[in-house]
Design a protein around this motif. Structure first.
Motif, PDB file in Angstrom:
ATOM      1  N   LYS A 353       0.851  -1.188   0.000  1.00  0.00           N
ATOM      2  CA  LYS A 353       0.000   0.000   0.000  1.00  0.00           C
ATOM      3  C   LYS A 353       0.888   1.240   0.000  1.00  0.00           C
ATOM      4  CE  LYS A 353      -2.564  -1.889   3.345  1.00  0.00           C
ATOM      5  NZ  LYS A 353      -3.384  -1.935   4.546  1.00  0.00           N
ATOM      6  N   PRO A 354       0.394   2.338  -0.530  1.00  0.00           N
ATOM      7  CA  PRO A 354       1.208   3.565  -0.443  1.00  0.00           C
ATOM      8  C   PRO A 354       1.356   4.003   1.008  1.00  0.00           C
ATOM      9  CG  PRO A 354      -0.964   4.065  -1.333  1.00  0.00           C
ATOM     10  CD  PRO A 354      -0.865   2.575  -1.246  1.00  0.00           C
ATOM     11  N   VAL A 355       2.543   4.492   1.336  1.00  0.00           N
ATOM     12  CA  VAL A 355       2.818   4.861   2.727  1.00  0.00           C
ATOM     13  C   VAL A 355       3.119   6.363   2.818  1.00  0.00           C
ATOM     14  CG1 VAL A 355       4.289   4.449   4.717  1.00  0.00           C
ATOM     15  CG2 VAL A 355       3.768   2.587   3.134  1.00  0.00           C
ATOM     16  N   GLU A 356       2.403   6.999   3.728  1.00  0.00           N
ATOM     17  CA  GLU A 356       2.688   8.408   3.989  1.00  0.00           C
ATOM     18  C   GLU A 356       2.791   8.589   5.494  1.00  0.00           C
ATOM     19  OE1 GLU A 356       0.266  11.156   1.881  1.00  0.00           O
ATOM     20  OE2 GLU A 356       1.090  12.884   2.933  1.00  0.00           O
ATOM     21  N   ILE A 357       3.878   9.196   5.923  1.00  0.00           N
ATOM     22  CA  ILE A 357       4.166   9.267   7.351  1.00  0.00           C
ATOM     23  C   ILE A 357       4.505  10.695   7.737  1.00  0.00           C
ATOM     24  CG2 ILE A 357       5.749   8.488   9.176  1.00  0.00           C
ATOM     25  CD1 ILE A 357       6.230   6.016   7.364  1.00  0.00           C
ATOM     26  N   GLY A 371      14.751  15.426   9.940  1.00  0.00           N
ATOM     27  CA  GLY A 371      13.490  15.236   9.225  1.00  0.00           C
ATOM     28  C   GLY A 371      13.720  15.177   7.733  1.00  0.00           C
ATOM     29  N   GLU A 372      14.548  16.077   7.251  1.00  0.00           N
ATOM     30  CA  GLU A 372      14.780  16.137   5.815  1.00  0.00           C
ATOM     31  C   GLU A 372      15.512  14.890   5.321  1.00  0.00           C
ATOM     32  OE1 GLU A 372      16.031  20.055   4.100  1.00  0.00           O
ATOM     33  OE2 GLU A 372      15.666  20.709   6.155  1.00  0.00           O
ATOM     34  N   LEU A 373      16.456  14.407   6.152  1.00  0.00           N
ATOM     35  CA  LEU A 373      17.179  13.196   5.759  1.00  0.00           C
ATOM     36  C   LEU A 373      16.222  12.010   5.653  1.00  0.00           C
ATOM     37  CD1 LEU A 373      20.478  13.481   7.800  1.00  0.00           C
ATOM     38  CD2 LEU A 373      20.290  13.284   5.326  1.00  0.00           C
ATOM     39  N   LEU A 374      15.396  11.842   6.659  1.00  0.00           N
ATOM     40  CA  LEU A 374      14.463  10.723   6.624  1.00  0.00           C
ATOM     41  C   LEU A 374      13.563  10.845   5.400  1.00  0.00           C
ATOM     42  CD1 LEU A 374      13.449   8.193   8.044  1.00  0.00           C
ATOM     43  CD2 LEU A 374      11.758   9.591   9.216  1.00  0.00           C
ATOM     44  N   GLN A 375      13.150  12.090   5.143  1.00  0.00           N
ATOM     45  CA  GLN A 375      12.301  12.327   3.991  1.00  0.00           C
ATOM     46  C   GLN A 375      13.003  11.895   2.702  1.00  0.00           C
ATOM     47  OE1 GLN A 375      11.750  16.468   2.955  1.00  0.00           O
ATOM     48  NE2 GLN A 375       9.567  16.093   2.657  1.00  0.00           N
ATOM     49  N   GLN A 376      14.297  12.280   2.591  1.00  0.00           N
ATOM     50  CA  GLN A 376      15.054  11.933   1.397  1.00  0.00           C
ATOM     51  C   GLN A 376      15.202  10.423   1.233  1.00  0.00           C
ATOM     52  OE1 GLN A 376      16.322  13.656  -1.252  1.00  0.00           O
ATOM     53  NE2 GLN A 376      14.834  15.061  -0.348  1.00  0.00           N
ATOM     54  N   PHE A 377      15.570   9.751   2.314  1.00  0.00           N
ATOM     55  CA  PHE A 377      15.781   8.305   2.222  1.00  0.00           C
ATOM     56  C   PHE A 377      14.473   7.599   1.906  1.00  0.00           C
ATOM     57  CE2 PHE A 377      19.357   9.311   5.268  1.00  0.00           C
ATOM     58  CZ  PHE A 377      20.335   9.218   4.286  1.00  0.00           C
ATOM     59  N   ALA A 378      13.418   8.031   2.551  1.00  0.00           N
ATOM     60  CA  ALA A 378      12.125   7.371   2.353  1.00  0.00           C
ATOM     61  C   ALA A 378      11.642   7.578   0.931  1.00  0.00           C
ATOM     62  CB  ALA A 378      11.106   7.910   3.358  1.00  0.00           C
ATOM     63  N   LYS A 379      11.969   8.729   0.386  1.00  0.00           N
ATOM     64  CA  LYS A 379      11.542   9.051  -0.965  1.00  0.00           C
ATOM     65  C   LYS A 379      12.081   8.010  -1.952  1.00  0.00           C
ATOM     66  CE  LYS A 379      11.968  13.066  -3.975  1.00  0.00           C
ATOM     67  NZ  LYS A 379      12.759  14.295  -4.047  1.00  0.00           N
ATOM     68  N   GLN A 380      13.305   7.528  -1.663  1.00  0.00           N
ATOM     69  CA  GLN A 380      13.936   6.576  -2.553  1.00  0.00           C
ATOM     70  C   GLN A 380      13.186   5.259  -2.626  1.00  0.00           C
ATOM     71  OE1 GLN A 380      16.505   7.263  -4.497  1.00  0.00           O
ATOM     72  NE2 GLN A 380      16.660   9.335  -3.683  1.00  0.00           N
ATOM     73  N   ILE A 381      12.450   4.953  -1.572  1.00  0.00           N
ATOM     74  CA  ILE A 381      11.705   3.681  -1.612  1.00  0.00           C
ATOM     75  C   ILE A 381      10.218   3.963  -1.794  1.00  0.00           C
ATOM     76  CG2 ILE A 381      13.428   2.483  -0.212  1.00  0.00           C
ATOM     77  CD1 ILE A 381      11.361   2.749   2.141  1.00  0.00           C
ATOM     78  N   GLY A 382       9.898   5.161  -2.198  1.00  0.00           N
ATOM     79  CA  GLY A 382       8.516   5.482  -2.507  1.00  0.00           C
ATOM     80  C   GLY A 382       7.642   5.740  -1.306  1.00  0.00           C
ATOM     81  N   VAL A 383       8.266   6.072  -0.184  1.00  0.00           N
ATOM     82  CA  VAL A 383       7.486   6.394   1.002  1.00  0.00           C
ATOM     83  C   VAL A 383       7.536   7.908   1.208  1.00  0.00           C
ATOM     84  CG1 VAL A 383       7.405   6.221   3.518  1.00  0.00           C
ATOM     85  CG2 VAL A 383       7.815   4.183   2.125  1.00  0.00           C
ATOM     86  N   THR A 384       6.390   8.509   1.438  1.00  0.00           N
ATOM     87  CA  THR A 384       6.353   9.948   1.649  1.00  0.00           C
ATOM     88  C   THR A 384       6.476  10.265   3.133  1.00  0.00           C
ATOM     89  OG1 THR A 384       4.779   9.980  -0.151  1.00  0.00           O
ATOM     90  CG2 THR A 384       5.100  12.037   1.063  1.00  0.00           C
TER      91      THR A 384
END
Lengths: 513, 324, 322, 336, 304
Positions: A353-357, A371-384
């Motif tokens: 399922k799409p994940v948004e956190i 926060g920005e780092l987590l955002q960047q890493f998560a973006k790579q696996i399609g998690v917002t």
């Protein structure tokens, strides 16, 4: 040995280096010069010094606290028990009663003599349930404290409990430090602390300075050397470093790679390091979708690149960790989920399922970076990931009330992590903010608490770390390492344990003005 | 109603409104002081206990009423967080804020008044053009950039002045002045520009007045005309602006206080807001609002000192200049 | 034949301004007069005597403190706001400061067409056409249509004011010192224009001025004011030939007359300065400066009484009688 | 009007070829041009003209009080007391300003400093130029106020201008002008802002002062009637030039320049019935913007001939030598 | 009454654009460039503004970095020379500057509009109606002025949630008193003039007078003032970011960039100085434009 052995070793090594350092200095200027006032730049305003009232007790608070108050015992550089206000500690055969004899001829700054009454009054106050001592969950095995005679007290435990002496020694909480019963009774302890330490409280101007002066009646003859210590809160670390450079302060607390790097290049400066336990973490709310699914948590853990965070955001001033017991503790393979986008993508695909956190972080520069780092890493696996910056209070509120998904958080740097892990992950604990429930974990936590063999207990703790890595109720952002920068002219024995720099024996090698 | 009575009522209303709005707003912010105090090791029960202890569980209106009643008795309350009496906390920071304000505004005046007079006297001259363009450039530098540049230059590179910290005047006057110089300068360098510009423009207008011609026709030397005849009537806008600036500074030059680690009102306030220490916030707002109204009052008084037409109530044939 | 209703009738008009704390300025007290169709009434007096206050009270800008203002039999102080707004275009005023009287942001032509725009229902082209016609009628080059007031001279602005006022075909035109800030040559142009439009539109004009010579040239009847009170009203010729009130005589005498010796040197104001209107002198307000004042004048205030055909004066000892 | 015997006496002020240049948005225009006149001690010269004709700039140029954008033409001369005013340094000009030539301005409210007591304003030149002590200057100020007809002078010295009426203020301005005993008084529209009744009193005062101390006076006004009744000689200005210089008594009857006549005709007459049309001059005076060819009045003049538009008429005098005019087609002198 | 050396204003008046001067046009060109790049930011082959380049944090201008260029679907990763270098997190400064311009300009340009509309309305009403209306409005404005804006700002962003729109709203509301003051002063000034009376004489209603007579005279001083507020607001955003109260991550803003670069000021000054310079130039441009406009519109208008 009553604590983690391997951590002792590391500390021992670090202490040796420091000791030799100190030795060289002492050789150069053998005789400590009395007089002078040391100015110490701290990161935050102190929270106060009453064990019940003071909750946000930070490292700098502990540094100041340790020169005003004293404990019954301390650990020395070799990991041996060092008598301070207590002279000796004896354990009963059933390992449930500790009898401690106290030092005679010591008195508090306000003139009250130090006796067993002071110790008992202090501990009784902490143990009284109505008082809601904030660290009560970590001292639950202590049933009572009793006065045997004027200079002997007895601690009665509910079960054999290895971390007991640690509890008496850990400088990171207010519990081990014995305050003047008079000051406590008069409710002055928080703002105008009274202890038995080498320095006495003189003045506290919130936001500006906290002034201590030499205790003329200190029980250790010839100590302390300094006339006084002034703590100056300087929230801005650049300001703090600049003040050290331009001579407004003699020592500063820092956690910024930039300033450390500068100080190491500057021959007028000395850089002191102390490894700590605990960790900087993201706490994950396992009770709230989508993070209730371990797949998502594991995916996030694999997406997260701790090394980048440590390098980029912390400028390598904290270590990379796989468990919360400090870099000196070796646990072997604890199943740390290393950075691996492919694995993370597979896990997310499995979740399907799409994940948004939403990720809470403090609204400081560093918090924002996390926060920005987590955002960047998560973006790579399609998690917002949506980072939301907040000040401390609201973050605490959201986490404590469970209205969060991910938040920056911290495992405090206690020398013995057992009690704190217990309260953080036991399914019955009131402090289980991640909402993590696991029978296996509960079992491990209970076992380590009552285990009487140090080696077995260490193994249990490492197993707990593995479980954490397996189920990911938290993601490590980095370990703990503490830094103090000082001028060359600050001399004297400098014990720096678990972030607490002992200021009591310092002296200043400069001409009095 | 007498003018004084009216002003007192106005003051009361402004202060009351400001404090009630603050109370409401801070209360609406998520997370109260209890969470701040409890810290990250707290349990919900702890928080609840603290709330009870502090009286935070009572209704907003009740707490506000209590606070008002305390204030009416002259008691500003005790900080939730540090348990420090708010009045003491403010009083301890007041010297810093006031000293910073006075130093900054003095420097601003010293820079702006001669510059304003000269460029008003010789508009479009070379010096006026230089002043005009540099002032524009300076005006466009944000205070925080200015402060950083000053620290970099004077404290780190040249090492003339301390970068940070505050030394009380009573402790060491010289060190006190040295510690105040950079913060004051970073405010003053930004604030003197508008002062100079309004003085220049008013000066130009005044110098076009007939009474300046009259003074010149009396054969008076230029400096007499500039300082004795032209300056005083040209000070109205300057005084107004000066008052506004002082009003802002009383609220605390927050950025400058933060960068230079000065324990002023501004830092007390923002710290209190972040930690939801509503009692301290209220105390600060009360103080700031009162100071703001007082400064305005002083500005009004200075109008009457500047222009006798206002002082004597005036005859039937003139109108007083409009006062905000 | 029935007597035509007066265009404007003012009864016991009183205007009081609040000036600060407990200071009240009685700008106009107990003024009454009427104007018939086609008449030009001059209102003269020194600055601060209340001439303009009367004008503004007539316009209800602001309404008088008390008294009645009857305009074609309708009491303007009593009508409701809507009716007042309907009536106002019929009452027009020319201001002394012609630049201030024109909106600096509006083109001259639009200013002139404004009355039609406010009245509504007239399309823009027609409005502009009418405005151009009116500009020619008041001696303005229609090419100035797109100019803004600051691009015009004082005389031209005054013409614009006339044009705007005439667009509404007013029943009463009030001219408040229309020429006193103009040079003589322009002044003559404007006065001639006033005369022309008066005849062409059959205007009733209330002409306010401090210049006795101008009033003489323009008005059929003159009312003289001093410190908020009317002191004499008379037909122009009679007034100038033989003033009844000493103040009138003083005013006439103050006009420099080249060639002629100063006619009656004794008729000069005794004290040079006007008393304050906040607390005017007791009795006859002019007694402090009157060259012929006697003891009674300081005590008893004279009322306006008939002293000749169509003329009234408020003086215990008028200079002429019957 | 004045005795012709002392015609040989050196004039108090001799102005030759005075021009004032104005810088207006990058262009230089001559707003005052070729003005020459002489003024004897104890005499009054009236300068009349419409607004913008340059009369005010003319007066100010004599005292070096021109605004920053204006300057005196380099070839102009103005001899006062044997010195050329246009070639004095600022400091020597300052000496002339107080003790030699004094000036009275149009609006007494704006020409007195609102934030200084009138006493201080009178004392300033006394202290500065005559070196009086503050106390002496003050008593002198009281005397001066007395002499210009200010009642209660002792109290008045401590008042501010706004506490006085317009007439009183103008009297104070006159007192300031007289404070150092000037030889020449320049009154620039001194009564324009005042009420008619006050106007007469102020003009009376000026005449009295002048007659008493034998100072020369330049009275600038836009009102021909004032000029005709209060001066000895009148200079009529149009577009920066003097077009006619005529003795005051002859102004209304013996003018030779059409512009002067047009001005006289435009004045509302007291001897005509209401609604009688006035003789208006059509058009507007030229602004300072454009260069003027020929007589500046020619476009509005009903006597203009071809020559008028081509060449600027020079000043000519009639046989008596006292009536000067600049016109190619002057009005014939009426038979006496 | 003859003012000395009266020059009929019609004579020799410069055209409007001439009166503005060349510095105005220079500023305008700079601003147009900034706005152009801000609006078309998506169309340029810029690196993604939030892509972190771990290998090269705080790289000096001209360094070759890995950049992600947004393509059709997945971003394309490629080597690229970073014109202005990278910030402490290894993000491309140029991309952040251009996207940050959106934030700064949005705050700078929208906030004065809020203040202008509400403040202008209130100020005009206060200046026109006087009396009780004025007293109430002035009192309310006094309360706002006496009240620290920071509390308000925090309240709005906390209650409505963090975000650019809420910051704009809060800052906009805070500019109201200043605009009210300008509008009121100008309304008072022109309500005294007779043309307002003339309009009333024509039967114009109050609203008609406010809109048709007074508004055109008040709007220009307000626009001139608004330009000053624009620069003030851009700086205010910087100050907020400095206190950690700016727009939420990862949206870049100039203020936040300066604040971030502050840490490495001596090591990598470009991180802080480039955005500082851009902010300075933009603020300067708005200031210059405001000043030129003021001079062109009202040669003798008193400054506020």
């Amino acid at each position: 040995m009553t604590s983690l052995r391997n951590s002792r070793k590391g500390l021992w090594a670090a202490a040796c280096i420091l000791l030799s350092f100190v030795f060289i200095m002492t050789v150069r200027a053998a005789e400590p010069k009395p007089g002078g006032t040391l100015v110490f730049g701290t990161e935050n305003e102190f929270a106060g010094f009453d064990a019940l009232k003071t909750r946000g007790f930070a490292v700098c608070d502990a540094i100041a606290n340790a020169v005003i108050h004293e404990r019954l015992f301390e650990w020395d550089e070799n990991g041996e028990l060092l008598p301070v206000l207590g002279l000796s500690a004896a354990l009963s055969d059933d390992r449930k009663v500790w009898t401690i004899t106290l030092r005679k001829g010591v008195s508090f700054h306000d003139g009250t003599p130090f006796t067993a009454d002071a110790v008992v009054a202090h501990w009784a106050r902490l143990l009284k349930p109505e008082n809601r001592f904030s660290g009560r969950d970590t001292i639950t095995p202590i049933l009572s404290v009793e006065k045997v005679d004027a200079f002997t007290v007895r601690f009665v435990l509910a079960h054999p409990w290895l971390p007991f002496l640690e509890t008496l020694c850990d400088g990171r909480t207010l519990a081990p430090f014995i305050p003047s019963p008079k000051a406590v009774a008069e409710d002055k302890q928080s703002r105008a602390p009274v202890g038995t330490g080498p320095f006495m409280f003189k003045e506290w101007l919130s936001g500006d300075r906290f002034v201590l002066v030499r205790n003329p009646g200190y029980w250790k003859p010839g100590k302390p050397h300094l006339d006084g210590i002034v703590f100056k809160p300087m929230p801005d670390h650049q300001t703090r470093y600049a003040s050290l450079e331009s001579g407004q302060t003699d020592m500063i607390w820092t956690d910024r790679g930039g300033t450390i790097e500068k100080a190491e290049k500057d021959e007028r400066m000395v850089h002191y390091v102390s490894e700590g336990t605990g960790a900087e973490i993201f706490i994950l709310n396992t009770a709230k979708p989508p993070l209730d699914d371990p797949l998502v948590r594991r995916a996030l853990a694999h997406a997260w690149n701790q090394q980048v965070c440590v390098t980029l955001s912390y400028q390598d001033c904290i270590p990379f960790v796989e468990h919360p017991f400090g870099v000196d503790t070796r646990c072997g393979d604890v199943g740390y989920r290393a950075h691996d986008y492919e694995k993370a993508r597979e896990l997310i695909a499995a979740y399907g399922k799409p994940v948004e956190i939403e990720c809470l972080h403090s609204n400081t520069k560093r918090g924002r970076e996390q926060g920005e780092l987590l955002q960047q890493f998560a973006k790579q696996i399609g998690v917002t990931v949506n980072p939301v910056g907040m000040s401390f209070g609201p973050v605490v509120k959201k986490v404590v009330t469970g209205q969060y998904q991910v938040s920056t958080w911290r495992i405090p740097s206690y020398r013995d992590q057992g009690p704190s892990l217990y309260s953080a992950f036991h399914s019955k604990s009131r402090r289980n903010w991640s909402g993590y429930r696991s029978e296996e974990m509960d079992r491990l936590l209970v076992e380590q608490n009552t285990e009487t063999d140090q080696a077995r207990r260490n193994a249990l703790l490492c197993e707990i770390a593995s479980r954490i890595n397996e189920d990911v109720p938290l993601i490590y952002r980095g370990g703990r390492r503490f830094h103090v920068l000082a001028k060359q002219e600050v001399k004297g024995s400098s014990r720096f344990q678990n972030g607490i720099f002992a200021l009591s024996d310092l002296w200043l090698d400069r001409q009095p003005e | 109603m007498s003018a004084l009575g009216k002003r007192a009522l106005h003051l009361f209303l402004v202060v009351f409104a400001a404090s009630s709005v603050t109370f409401l707003m801070v209360d609406l912010l998520p997370g109260d002081a209890a969470y701040q105090i409890a810290g990250d090791t707290a349990t919900l029960e702890d928080v609840q206990a603290i709330r009870e202890e502090l009286g935070l569980n009572r209704s907003l209106v009740l707490r506000y009423m209590n606070w008002l009643a305390d204030v009416a008795r002259g008691d500003l309350g005790v900080s939730y967080l540090t348990r420090e009496p708010v009045r003491e906390a403010i009083m301890a920071r007041l010297p810093v804020t006031i000293e910073l304000m006075i130093a900054a505004q003095l420097i601003a005046l010293v820079l702006s008044v001669p510059a304003g007079i000269y460029s008003g006297y010789r508009p479009r001259s070379c010096i006026d053009r230089i002043l005009g363009s540099t002032s524009f450039a300076v005006m466009s530098i944000p205070v925080f950039v200015m402060a950083l540049v000053l620290i970099y230059l004077f404290a780190l590179k040249l090492g003339w002045l301390p970068a940070t910290g505050y030394v009380p005047l009573s402790a060491d006057p010289v060190a006190n002045i040295r510690s105040m110089l950079l913060p004051a300068l970073s405010i003053a360098l930004v604030e003197w520009v508008p002062l100079m510009r309004v003085l220049r423009s008013d000066m130009i207008d005044t110098l076009h007045e007939d009474y300046i011609l009259m003074a010149r026709s009396k054969g008076l030397p230029t400096h007499t005309i500039l300082f004795r005849h032209a300056l005083r009537p040209s000070l109205f806008t300057l005084v107004t602006l000066f008052g506004i600036q002082v009003g802002h500074l009383i609220g605390g030059a927050l950025i400058v206080e933060t960068i230079f680690a000065l324990p002023g009102i501004g830092r007390l306030l923002i710290g209190a807001i972040f930690s939801r220490d509503i009692i301290v916030v209220q105390g600060c707002i009360l103080f700031i609002a009162v100071a703001y109204v007082a400064v305005n009052f002083l500005v009004d008084i200075s109008y009457t000192l500047l222009d006798p037409r206002i002082r004597r109530g005036g005859g039937g044939w003139l109108t007083a200049p409009h006062i905000r | 034949m029935t007597e035509p209703a007066p265009v404007l009738e003012i009864r016991s008009l009183e205007v009081i301004y609040e000036a600060g704390r407990r200071r009240r300025i009685q700008a106009v007290s107990d003024a009454s007069f009427e104007m018939i169709q086609g008449e030009t009434l001059g209102l003269v007096g020194e600055s601060g005597c209340g001439k303009s206050s009367i004008a503004r009270a007539v316009m209800q800008l602001p309404p008088p403190t008390s008294g009645r203002v009857m305009f074609f039999g309708e009491d303007l102080t009593r009508v409701d706001r809507l009716r007042l707004r309907q009536l106002r275009p019929r009452l027009q005023m020319i201001f002394q400061d012609s630049v201030a009287a024109l909106n600096p942001r509006r083109k001259v032509g639009e200013t002139i067409a404004m009355p039609l725009r406010v009245a509504g229902k007239v399309p823009k082209e027609k409005r502009n056409k009418r405005a151009r016609e009116m500009m020619s009628a008041v001696g303005l080059d229609p090419a100035l249509f797109g100019h803004r007031p600051f691009q015009l001279s004082g005389g031209q602005c005054q013409r614009v004011q006339f044009a705007r006022a005439l667009m509404t075909e007013p029943g009463l035109l009030i001219c408040d010192e229309p020429v006193s800030s103009l040079d003589v040559s322009i002044q003559a142009q404007i006065l001639n224009l006033l005369e022309r439009v008066r005849i062409r539109h059959g205007l009733t004009i209330l002409f306010i001025s401090h210049d006795m010579a101008v009033v003489k040239n323009v008005c059929d009847r003159v009312a003289v004011m001093y410190l908020g009170k009317l002191c004499e009203t008379a037909p122009t010729e009679a007034l100038y030939r033989q003033p009844a009130h000493p103040y009138t005589a003083v005013l006439i005498n103050a006009i420099p007359m080249p060639g002629a010796p100063l006619s009656r040197p004794e008729m000069r104001a005794a004290a040079a300065d006007l008393p304050s209107s906040i607390d005017p002198p007791s009795g006859c307000r002019f007694h402090t400066r009157c060259p012929v004042a006697r003891a009674r004048c300081a005590e008893i205030e004279p009322s306006l009484e008939t002293v000749g055909p169509c003329r009234q004066a408020a003086c215990h000892y008028p200079l002429c009688n019957g | 009007m004045t005795a012709s015997k002392d015609a040989v006496q050196a004039p108090l002020l001799r102005v030759e070829n005075l021009g004032v240049l104005l810088q207006n948005e990058g262009r230089v225009v001559r707003v005052v041009d070729a003005v020459s006149f002489r003024l004897k001690q104890g005499e009054t010269l009236g300068i009349v003209g419409e607004s913008g004709c340059g009369k005010t700039l003319l007066c100010r140029s004599l005292l070096g009080l021109l605004p920053g954008c204006a300057a005196v033409a380099p070839d102009a001369k103005a001899f006062f007391d044997g010195k050329d005013l246009f070639r004095l340094s600022e400091s020597s000009l300052n000496k002339v300003r107080a003790a030699g030539i004094a000036m009275i301005f149009q609006d007494p409210l704006s020409s007195l400093n609102p934030v200084m007591t009138i006493g201080r304003q009178i004392c300033e030149p006394l202290v500065h130029h005559l070196g009086m002590t503050a106390r002496k200057a003050r008593s002198r100020a009281v005397e001066l106020l007395h002499s210009v007809g200010v009642s209660g002078a002792e109290q008045r010295v401590d008042h501010y201008p706004h506490q006085m009426s317009g007439g009183m203020r103008q009297r104070v301005a006159i007192a300031i002008a007289l404070s150092c005993g000037p030889k020449l008084l320049i009154a620039d529209e001194p009564t324009t802002a005042l009420d008619v009744t006050v106007q007469a009193a102020i003009l009376d005062l000026l005449m009295r002062v002048q007659a008493g101390s034998k100072t020369g006076m330049i009275l600038v006004t836009h009102d021909l009637r004032v000029a005709a009744t209060r001066t000895h000689e009148v200079a009529v200005m149009y577009a920066g030039r003097i077009v006619e210089r005529i003795s005051a008594g002859a102004l209304f009857t013996h003018m030779r320049v059409p512009y002067t006549r047009a001005l006289v005709d435009a004045i509302p007459k007291m001897d005509r019935p209401p609604h009688a049309p006035l003789h208006a001059i059509e058009g507007r005076p030229p602004g300072p913007a454009g260069a003027i060819y020929g007589c500046a009045f020619a476009p509005r003049c009903d006597r203009a001939i071809e020559k008028c538009r081509a060449r600027t008429p020079p000043m000519r005098s009639d046989r008596s030598g006292r009536h000067w005019y600049a016109c190619w087609n002057p009005i014939q002198e009426p038979a006496p | 009454m003859n003012p000395p050396s009266e020059i009929p204003p019609a004579a020799g008046r410069k055209s409007f654009s001439e009166a503005l001067g060349e510095s105005f046009w220079l500023s305008a060109i700079w601003l147009v460039c900034v706005i152009f790049f801000a609006v078309t930011a998506d169309l340029w082959p810029l690196a993604e503004y939030d892509h972190m380049n771990w290998e090269s944090p705080a790289a000096p201008p001209g360094t070759e970095i890995h950049a992600e260029i947004p393509g059709g679907g997945r971003p394309v990763e490629m080597k690229k020379v970073s014109l202005l270098g990278t910030d402490t997190m290894g993000r491309d400064i140029l991309a952040r500057l251009i996207f940050g311009a959106r934030t700064s300009l949005a705050i700078g340009l929208v906030t004065p509009c809020i203040g202008m509309v509400i403040g202008g309305l209130l100020g005009m009403m206060a200046g026109f109606y006087r009396g009780r209306t004025e007293a109430v409005i002035v009192a309310v404005m006094d309360v706002i002025l006496a009240f620290p804006g920071l509390v308000f700002l925090l309240a709005i962003t906390f209650i409505l949630g963090p975000g650019l729109d809420h910051i704009i709203l809060a800052l906009g509301l805070l500019t109201i008193p200043a605009f009210t003051r300008v509008a009121r002063a100008n309304t008072l000034r022109c309500a005294r003039l007779e043309f307002v009376q003339s309009a009333r004489m024509l039967g114009q209603s109050d609203i008609g007078i406010l809109v048709q007579e007074i508004l055109p005279n008040v709007i220009w001083p307000m626009i001139v003032y608004a330009l000053l507020v624009v620069s003030y607001m851009i700086v205010a955003e910087g100050a907020l970011s400095f206190l950690g109260l700016g727009v939420p991550a990862p949206t870049p803003s100039w203020g936040a960039m300066i604040a971030e670069g502050k840490e490495v000021l001596d090591k990598a000054p470009h991180v802080s100085l480039i955005p500082a310079m851009v902010m300075f130039l933009t603020v300067l441009s708005f200031n210059i434009m405001g000043d030129c406009l003021r001079r062109a519109v009202h040669p003798k208008e008193e400054q506020l």
